[in-house]
Structure formats: structure tokens, C-alpha cells
Design a protein around this motif. Structure first.
Motif, PDB file in Angstrom:
ATOM      1  N   LEU A 118       0.859  -1.320   0.137  1.00  0.00           N
ATOM      2  CA  LEU A 118      -0.084  -0.015   0.063  1.00  0.00           C
ATOM      3  C   LEU A 118       1.025   1.253  -0.115  1.00  0.00           C
ATOM      4  O   LEU A 118       1.537   1.322   0.697  1.00  0.00           O
ATOM      5  N   ASP A 119       0.654   2.103  -0.938  1.00  0.00           N
ATOM      6  CA  ASP A 119       1.499   3.495  -0.993  1.00  0.00           C
ATOM      7  C   ASP A 119       0.645   4.589  -1.001  1.00  0.00           C
ATOM      8  O   ASP A 119      -0.489   4.652  -1.283  1.00  0.00           O
ATOM      9  N   LEU A 120       1.312   5.422  -0.345  1.00  0.00           N
ATOM     10  CA  LEU A 120       0.546   6.760  -0.188  1.00  0.00           C
ATOM     11  C   LEU A 120       1.597   7.756  -0.667  1.00  0.00           C
ATOM     12  O   LEU A 120       2.724   7.995   0.119  1.00  0.00           O
ATOM     13  N   GLY A 121       1.345   8.785  -1.595  1.00  0.00           N
ATOM     14  CA  GLY A 121       2.195   9.569  -2.103  1.00  0.00           C
ATOM     15  C   GLY A 121       1.378  10.975  -2.209  1.00  0.00           C
ATOM     16  O   GLY A 121       0.496  11.168  -2.486  1.00  0.00           O
ATOM     17  N   ILE A 122       2.425  12.061  -2.087  1.00  0.00           N
ATOM     18  CA  ILE A 122       1.784  13.672  -2.095  1.00  0.00           C
ATOM     19  C   ILE A 122       2.881  14.382  -3.012  1.00  0.00           C
ATOM     20  O   ILE A 122       4.130  13.834  -2.986  1.00  0.00           O
ATOM     21  N   GLY A 123       2.455  15.128  -3.773  1.00  0.00           N
ATOM     22  CA  GLY A 123       3.499  15.789  -4.482  1.00  0.00           C
ATOM     23  C   GLY A 123       3.131  17.499  -4.962  1.00  0.00           C
ATOM     24  O   GLY A 123       1.901  17.654  -4.566  1.00  0.00           O
ATOM     25  N   ALA A 124       3.991  18.257  -5.264  1.00  0.00           N
ATOM     26  CA  ALA A 124       3.530  19.517  -5.587  1.00  0.00           C
ATOM     27  C   ALA A 124       4.520  20.004  -6.821  1.00  0.00           C
ATOM     28  O   ALA A 124       5.793  19.447  -6.952  1.00  0.00           O
ATOM     29  N   THR A 125       3.872  20.485  -7.783  1.00  0.00           N
ATOM     30  CA  THR A 125       4.510  21.130  -8.762  1.00  0.00           C
ATOM     31  C   THR A 125       4.376  22.543  -8.800  1.00  0.00           C
ATOM     32  O   THR A 125       3.409  23.184  -8.809  1.00  0.00           O
ATOM     33  N   LEU A 126       5.424  23.387  -9.123  1.00  0.00           N
ATOM     34  CA  LEU A 126       5.643  24.797  -9.019  1.00  0.00           C
ATOM     35  C   LEU A 126       6.098  25.257 -10.645  1.00  0.00           C
ATOM     36  O   LEU A 126       7.187  25.050 -10.563  1.00  0.00           O
ATOM     37  N   ARG A 127       5.326  25.850 -11.049  1.00  0.00           N
ATOM     38  CA  ARG A 127       5.639  26.388 -12.466  1.00  0.00           C
ATOM     39  C   ARG A 127       6.342  27.772 -12.306  1.00  0.00           C
ATOM     40  O   ARG A 127       5.703  28.678 -12.042  1.00  0.00           O
ATOM     41  N   LEU A 128       7.679  27.969 -12.565  1.00  0.00           N
ATOM     42  CA  LEU A 128       8.165  29.240 -12.435  1.00  0.00           C
ATOM     43  C   LEU A 128       8.332  29.775 -13.800  1.00  0.00           C
ATOM     44  O   LEU A 128       8.570  31.247 -13.842  1.00  0.00           O
ATOM     45  N   SER A 129       8.131  29.240 -14.973  1.00  0.00           N
ATOM     46  CA  SER A 129       8.024  29.979 -16.250  1.00  0.00           C
ATOM     47  C   SER A 129       7.149  28.879 -17.165  1.00  0.00           C
ATOM     48  O   SER A 129       7.134  27.763 -16.590  1.00  0.00           O
ATOM     49  N   PRO A 130       6.763  29.373 -18.392  1.00  0.00           N
ATOM     50  CA  PRO A 130       5.937  28.440 -19.395  1.00  0.00           C
ATOM     51  C   PRO A 130       7.070  27.171 -19.579  1.00  0.00           C
ATOM     52  O   PRO A 130       6.535  26.045 -19.747  1.00  0.00           O
ATOM     53  N   ARG A 131       8.255  27.077 -19.269  1.00  0.00           N
ATOM     54  CA  ARG A 131       9.277  26.222 -19.652  1.00  0.00           C
ATOM     55  C   ARG A 131      10.001  25.745 -18.532  1.00  0.00           C
ATOM     56  O   ARG A 131      10.454  24.568 -18.720  1.00  0.00           O
ATOM     57  N   PHE A 132       9.806  26.099 -17.392  1.00  0.00           N
ATOM     58  CA  PHE A 132      10.566  25.489 -16.242  1.00  0.00           C
ATOM     59  C   PHE A 132       9.753  25.318 -14.953  1.00  0.00           C
ATOM     60  O   PHE A 132       9.102  26.246 -14.834  1.00  0.00           O
ATOM     61  N   GLY A 133       9.601  24.190 -14.507  1.00  0.00           N
ATOM     62  CA  GLY A 133       9.090  24.164 -13.195  1.00  0.00           C
ATOM     63  C   GLY A 133       9.722  23.118 -12.264  1.00  0.00           C
ATOM     64  O   GLY A 133      10.720  22.185 -12.640  1.00  0.00           O
ATOM     65  N   LEU A 143       4.882  -2.480   3.123  1.00  0.00           N
ATOM     66  CA  LEU A 143       4.752  -3.694   2.709  1.00  0.00           C
ATOM     67  C   LEU A 143       3.923  -4.813   3.581  1.00  0.00           C
ATOM     68  O   LEU A 143       4.374  -4.851   4.958  1.00  0.00           O
ATOM     69  N   LEU A 144       3.079  -5.524   3.372  1.00  0.00           N
ATOM     70  CA  LEU A 144       2.164  -6.258   4.356  1.00  0.00           C
ATOM     71  C   LEU A 144       3.119  -7.622   4.829  1.00  0.00           C
ATOM     72  O   LEU A 144       3.898  -8.080   3.702  1.00  0.00           O
ATOM     73  N   PRO A 145       2.930  -8.083   6.071  1.00  0.00           N
ATOM     74  CA  PRO A 145       3.792  -9.179   6.308  1.00  0.00           C
ATOM     75  C   PRO A 145       3.573 -10.466   5.420  1.00  0.00           C
ATOM     76  O   PRO A 145       2.663 -10.662   4.925  1.00  0.00           O
ATOM     77  N   ARG A 146       4.778 -11.395   5.361  1.00  0.00           N
ATOM     78  CA  ARG A 146       4.706 -12.557   4.788  1.00  0.00           C
ATOM     79  C   ARG A 146       5.336 -13.520   5.541  1.00  0.00           C
ATOM     80  O   ARG A 146       5.895 -13.461   6.332  1.00  0.00           O
ATOM     81  N   HIS A 147       4.628 -14.734   5.440  1.00  0.00           N
ATOM     82  CA  HIS A 147       4.870 -15.646   6.269  1.00  0.00           C
ATOM     83  C   HIS A 147       5.263 -16.958   5.122  1.00  0.00           C
ATOM     84  O   HIS A 147       4.784 -17.433   4.347  1.00  0.00           O
TER      85      HIS A 147
END
Length: 187
Positions: A118-133, A143-147
């Protein structure tokens, strides 16, 4: 006389294929719901075929052909995400993903450990110009337990095979590449 154990080798395996499909549902002008599905064909990558040749290797009794069983199976994952753009230059998002394991509990070994995730992800993108972010993200996986008490691998199988005079039925685990150490414990 002594030999240095040199010779030639060839390792053959098949690479997995992947199918990844997804969709985006627009909830509002700034917010979208994302859904994706992924399939990885790891079952084709479940065996290494190792071939050795050369007089030096034969002199030290190295087997000419070895199958290294991995016991992989296909992996499926489902991902649900939410993205929002509070401003024209900033996009924020979060995702939750569930994924099956490439390694069955019975195929867990010290060199191949995997589990349902099970994965939980967060993120952000900041666009500094039309060509650069700039994009920043962070994800955490559980990871769930394994036996692995019931295991496909039996290290004693190779010794049993040799002691039987390489009897076909006794040597089946060794022929299939399963005569290796196990992870017969909790992982």
C-alpha cells in the motif's frame, strides 16, 4: 593439477512487459480525480537459465546448466489520486496505490523478497516559467507481512539428488532450480 575455474557463461531470461492505463475525471476547473491500473507480466521473468562451458569448469565439477527458479507471478496495481491547482503556477496532488506481490509467499528467499504493498504519495509542482517547473514529491510504502513457512525451495534437495545417483524423480527440485536456501521465517 589445480585449475583456476575459468570458462564461459550465458545467462538467459525474459524481461517482463507492462500495461498501464488510466483516466482523469474533472471534478471542477481546478480539481481532477485520477484512476489508473497497471499490470506487469513478471511471470515470464520467473526463471534464470544459466549455461556454463569450458574445460576448467568441467574439471572442478561445475554443472553445465543451471536453472535458477524465482517463482515470480504477475503484478497488478490500482491507483486512485486527486490533483488540484489552487493557482495557475501551483499544482498539488495525492495518490493511494494498492499492489499485489511479484513473489508468492512460498517463493520468498533471501535474494527475492516482495509483498503486497500500500503506497501513499503526495506531491507539488511549481511552475516558475512556461518552460521550467520544480516538482517535489514524497511517498511511503507499507509492505504487508509475509509468512514463508511453506516454501517451494529445499536446500537439502541438491544433496539428496547427488546421493540418489541423480535419479530423475529425486532430482526434480534441483532441475527446477529450487534446491536453494529458503526464507522460512516471517519477513
Amino acid at each position: 593439477g589445480a585449475t583456476n575455474g575459468t570458462g564461459d557463461s550465458r545467462l538467459t531470461f525474459r524481461l517482463p512487459q507492462m500495461l498501464h492505463v488510466g483516466t482523469r475525471y474533472v471534478l471542477s476547473r481546478q480539481t481532477s480525480l485520477l484512476l489508473s491500473f497497471r499490470w506487469i507480466d513478471f511471470s515470464k521473468h520467473d526463471v534464470y537459465d544459466l549455461r556454463l562451458s569450458g574445460p576448467s569448469l568441467a574439471a572442478i565439477g561445475a554443472p553445465e546448466w543451471r536453472t535458477l527458479y524465482r517463482g515470480f507471478r504477475d503484478v497488478f496495481s490500482l491507483e486512485l489520486g486527486l490533483e488540484t491547482a489552487p493557482t495557475a503556477s501551483l499544482k498539488l496532488g495525492g495518490r493511494l496505490r494498492a499492489e499485489t506481490s511479484a513473489v508468492a509467499e512460498s517463493s520468498v528467499t533471501p535474494r527475492q523478497v516482495d509483498a503486497p504493498k500500500l503506497d501513499l504519495g503526495i506531491g507539488a509542482t511549481l511552475r516558475l516559467s512556461p518552460r521550467f517547473g520544480v516538482t517535489l514529491g514524497y511517498a511511503i510504502s507499507l509492505l504487508l507481512p509475509r509468512h514463508a513457512e511453506a516454501n517451494d525451495f529445499t536446500p537439502q534437495s541438491y544433496t539428496d539428488c547427488v546421493q540418489s545417483g541423480f535419479h530423475l524423480d529425486v532430482c526434480e527440485p534441483a532441475r527446477l532450480g529450487r534446491a536453494i536456501p529458503t526464507a522460512a521465517a516471517r519477513t
